[in-house]
Motif scaffolding. Structure first.
Motif, short mmCIF file in Angstrom:
data_model
loop_
_atom_site.label_atom_id
_atom_site.label_comp_id
_atom_site.label_asym_id
_atom_site.label_seq_id
_atom_site.Cartn_x
_atom_site.Cartn_y
_atom_site.Cartn_z
N GLY A 77 -3.87 -46.11 47.84
CA GLY A 77 -3.35 -46.42 46.45
C GLY A 77 -1.84 -45.90 46.45
N GLY A 78 -0.99 -46.54 46.37
CA GLY A 78 0.58 -46.54 46.48
C GLY A 78 1.29 -46.41 45.35
N GLY A 79 0.30 -45.95 44.10
CA GLY A 79 1.10 -45.64 42.77
C GLY A 79 1.85 -44.48 42.78
N LEU A 80 2.41 -44.12 41.69
CA LEU A 80 3.05 -42.85 42.04
C LEU A 80 2.50 -41.58 42.28
N ARG A 116 -1.27 -53.75 47.45
CA ARG A 116 -0.37 -54.91 46.57
C ARG A 116 1.07 -54.91 47.32
N ASN A 170 1.30 -48.97 38.25
CA ASN A 170 1.52 -49.47 37.02
C ASN A 170 2.95 -49.48 36.86
N THR A 224 -6.11 -53.94 51.49
CA THR A 224 -7.13 -53.33 50.66
C THR A 224 -8.14 -52.50 51.44
N ALA A 245 -5.98 -42.14 45.62
CA ALA A 245 -5.08 -42.13 44.79
C ALA A 245 -5.18 -43.80 44.19
N GLY A 277 -6.59 -45.39 41.80
CA GLY A 277 -6.91 -45.74 40.27
C GLY A 277 -8.38 -45.96 39.92
N ILE A 295 -11.74 -46.33 44.93
CA ILE A 295 -12.43 -46.72 45.91
C ILE A 295 -13.11 -45.81 46.82
N TYR A 335 1.63 -57.23 29.80
CA TYR A 335 2.92 -57.18 29.31
C TYR A 335 3.65 -58.49 29.28
N ARG A 358 -6.00 -48.44 32.33
CA ARG A 358 -5.84 -47.26 31.84
C ARG A 358 -7.03 -46.43 32.46
N ALA A 376 -6.00 -37.91 43.52
CA ALA A 376 -4.60 -37.80 42.83
C ALA A 376 -4.55 -39.18 41.77
N MET A 432 2.06 -41.37 34.20
CA MET A 432 2.47 -41.46 35.71
C MET A 432 3.31 -40.24 36.30
N CYS A 488 0.88 -37.83 36.86
CA CYS A 488 0.11 -38.28 37.97
C CYS A 488 0.83 -37.93 39.27
N SER A 490 3.06 -45.13 22.99
CA SER A 490 1.67 -44.70 23.45
C SER A 490 1.75 -45.42 24.87
#
Ligand SMILES: Cc1cc2nc3c(=O)[nH]c(=O)nc-3n(C[C@H](O)[C@H](O)[C@H](O)COP(=O)(O)OP(=O)(O)OC[C@H]3O[C@@H](n4cnc5c(N)ncnc54)[C@H](O)[C@@H]3O)c2cc1C
Length: 599
Positions: free
Chosen positions: A25-28, A50, A56, A125, A161, A163, A166, A204, A301, A376, A393, A396, A598
């Protein structure tokens, strides 16, 4: 030329990589963990399913990174995250003041690619986990559709990390999904009965002005009847991006396995809303607007939360509980949303802010039953209510940094995450984090090499601050305004100026924070009601109050409901600084409430 005859079956190319730490997971959260660990010299594989990093916050979803300051929406405005999060935000402010999400992708990719110890696998993945025993992971397997390669990634330590969690899920780690009952942890914001409802996903969209009229023909799947959205009157032409966070759906579904269903519903809503804006006739100002971008991957979320040795809960957040193993902090509100999301007639969120920042303990960032798995990001061990705050984030990211640093110490000592609870190792971890600019509230640095701690500061000259000179404009007292001042002992008198449109009264309150380290004026010390005559009034204020320890006091000033329009400016008497020896006072705090935001 490649020519192959028929064979009964083939396999994709397979590659194995061994590292000290594999982060999925390469989110923040995952990115901050990877950067921190790699800088300390251990080999890291960072896998993201991704094409770019950020989760996000990437250009695929386009959320802005928020954290403890709550976008200046609470009293934590001096609580901006340090460490790697700060580095990323500062670099982004320099390169990308316009907030272009594509440029943000490059900032984050650059930060990760600068670390030679990171092997970055994008578009890969993770779908399988191998274990050597019930409690220990040996490898994870991922597939990259772009280069048709299967990666077997082995390591002594893993960090989930992702989300949805997995790695935790496949390895059998204990997890939860949906809210706890009020009874379980005694959380007042939890529902009476436990239920499966969650915070939903959102998509969005962005618009742009083309300078000439543009038609819009909605797709067949667009929402036909906008009144199905009870709050549809809140939509405005030109309002897009993060301001439409409340286009939310899926809180009553399985937010892991129903994500594609949820995405279609969100597309339906987005195109229905745009059809309403373009074609209802109610928004002539939208004539020249076109859709520039609509999300294709929903921002998630909430889904699984994994159980660590401690489950952070509402009381920890609101009561700012002390944890010996504190390794990070949060400050965002408990930000809960109605499960029906955009289809609810309730407000899009219910936010409750603690009086200051709270600690996140180390026991919440590893799995309680998979011995070599760090957690994380949004999946850390927190109740549904506490998660409603820890999920933003920047928070996180700081948790990711702590997990990355803990992994370094584990790798060096061939330890498991839980071993770090040893007080000596915990101190080492906290000190190592603080050295990187990572803030842990109310945890003093024990760094023997920190020369600043023993330094003697001298100045060649001194300035006695006589006043905070007026630099305008006058602040209308339609909301209370306050001046914060650091005080140690007797509260000094001050002189302020108030400008009244007509003869009226003003209410002056002297306030402080119940906990001296907070910046929330939650304790009333004294009140004075002062008559004003029309025009500028010079007012001398003196108080009997004193503080037991160094802390801020607030001189709060509000108009009366009958005559709200008094305006204020502040000045301090010369003896103020001499009597306290403290630092420069801060300017007047905000007089206007920021718009509700929010996450
Ligand atoms: C609509 C919405 C609005 C929000 N608003 C804000 C906001 O304004 N500011 C804010 O700070 N927070 C906001 N939040 C909360 C915040 O975005 C999330 O809680 C946060 O992104 C979680 O961080 P993470 O790193 O755990 O997960 P993510 O950011 O989701 O990152 C996880 C990464 O893991 C990858 N991944 C998943 N599965 C796999 C797999 N099997 N193999 C490899 N990689 C995988 C994903 O592709 C992703 O890149 C919002 C959330 C939503 C949905």
């Amino acid at each position: 030329m490649i020519k192959e005859s028929f064979v009964p079956a083939r396999q994709t190319k397979r590659t194995g990589i061994h590292a000290d730490l594999v982060i999925v997971g390469g989110g923040l959260a995952g990115s901050c963990a990877a950067i921190t660990a790699a800088r300390e010299g251990i080999k890291v594989v960072l896998v993201n399913d991704r094409p770019v990093l950020g989760g996000n916050a990437s250009s695929e979803v386009r959320l802005w990174i928020l954290g403890a300051t709550s976008h200046m929406g609470n009293n934590n405005r001096w609580a901006r995250e340090g460490g790697v999060v700060d580095e990323i935000l500062v670099e982004n402010t320099y390169r990308n003041p316009e907030g272009n999400t594509v440029i943000f992708d490059t900032v984050l990719l650059d930060k990760v690619m600068a670390e030679k110890n990171i092997t970055l696998l994008l578009n890969t993945t993770v779908y399988e986990v191998e274990k050597s025993s019930n409690t220990e992971i040996t490898s994870v397997t991922g597939f990259c559709s772009q280069n048709s390669t299967t990666y077997a990634l082995s390591a002594p330590l893993f960090c989930d990390a992702s989300g949805d969690g997995i790695v935790g899920f496949l390895s059998g780690a204990a997890f939860r999904m949906g809210a706890e009952s009020r009874e379980e942890f005694g959380e007042k914001f939890a529902p009476e009965k436990e239920y499966g409802e969650l915070l939903g996903h959102s998509l969005y969209f962005y618009t742009k002005d083309t300078g000439r009229p543009v038609n819009f023909v909605p797709p067949s799947y667009a929402l036909k009847d906008i009144t199905e959205i009870p709050r549809y009157r809140q939509f405005k032409a030109g309002e897009d991006g993060c301001r439409l966070w409340w286009i939310e759906y899926g809180g009553r579904l399985d937010t892991v396995h129903d994500t594609e269903t949820i995405k279609w519903e969100l597309w339906k809503v987005v195109y229905g809303v745009w059809n309403y804006i373009k074609n209802s006739g109610g928004f002539p100002e939208a004539d020249n607007l076109t859709l520039e971008w609509v999300g294709t991957i929903p921002g998630k979320r909430e889904s699984r939360r994994f159980e660590g040795d401690y489950i952070l809960r509402q009381q920890d957040v609101i009561g700012q509980a002390e944890h010996k193993d504190a390794i990070a902090y949060g400050g965002w509100a408990l930000d809960l949303h109605p499960s029906d999301g955009v289809y609810s007639d309730k407000p899009g969120c219910m936010q409750y802010h603690a009086k200051g920042v709270y600690q996140i303990p180390f026991r919440s960032i590893y799995s309680k039953n998979i011995s070599n798995l760090f957690l994380a990001g949004r999946i850390i061990s927190a109740s549904h209510v506490a998660f409603a705050s820890t999920r933003v984030m920047a928070t996180c990211g700081t948790v990711g940094q702590a997990a990355g640093m803990a992994a370094v110490l584990c790798a060096r000592g061939q330890l498991k995450p839980r071993d770090m609870l040893d007080p000596r190792l915990m101190k080492q971890l906290q000190t190592a984090l603080q050295r990187t600019g990572h803030y842990i509230p109310r945890t003093c640095s024990a760094d023997a090499d920190n020369l600043a701690a023993g330094a003697l500061i001298t100045a060649t000259s001194e300035l006695s601050l006589a006043e905070l000179p007026f630099n305008g404009p006058w602040i209308p007292l339609d909301y209370a305004a306050a001046q914060m001042i650091p005080v140690n002992g007797a509260v000094p008198g001050v002189e302020i100026q108030l400008n009244a449109e007509e003869d009226t009264w003003v209410c002056i309150e002297l306030r402080s924070s119940r906990k001296p380290f907070n910046h929330t004026p939650d304790t009333l010390l004294e009140t004075q009601r002062i008559p004003l005559h029309k025009g500028v009034n010079d007012i001398k204020l003196s108080f009997r109050a004193y503080t037991e320890q160094p802390q801020y006091v607030f001189y709060a000033c509000s108009g009366t409901s009958r005559y709200p329009y008094a305006v204020a400016r502040c000045g301090l008497p010369a003896w103020y600084l001499c009597s306290t020896g403290l630092i420069k006072p801060c300017p007047i705090t905000a007089s206007r409430r920021p718009p509700a935001i929010s996450a």
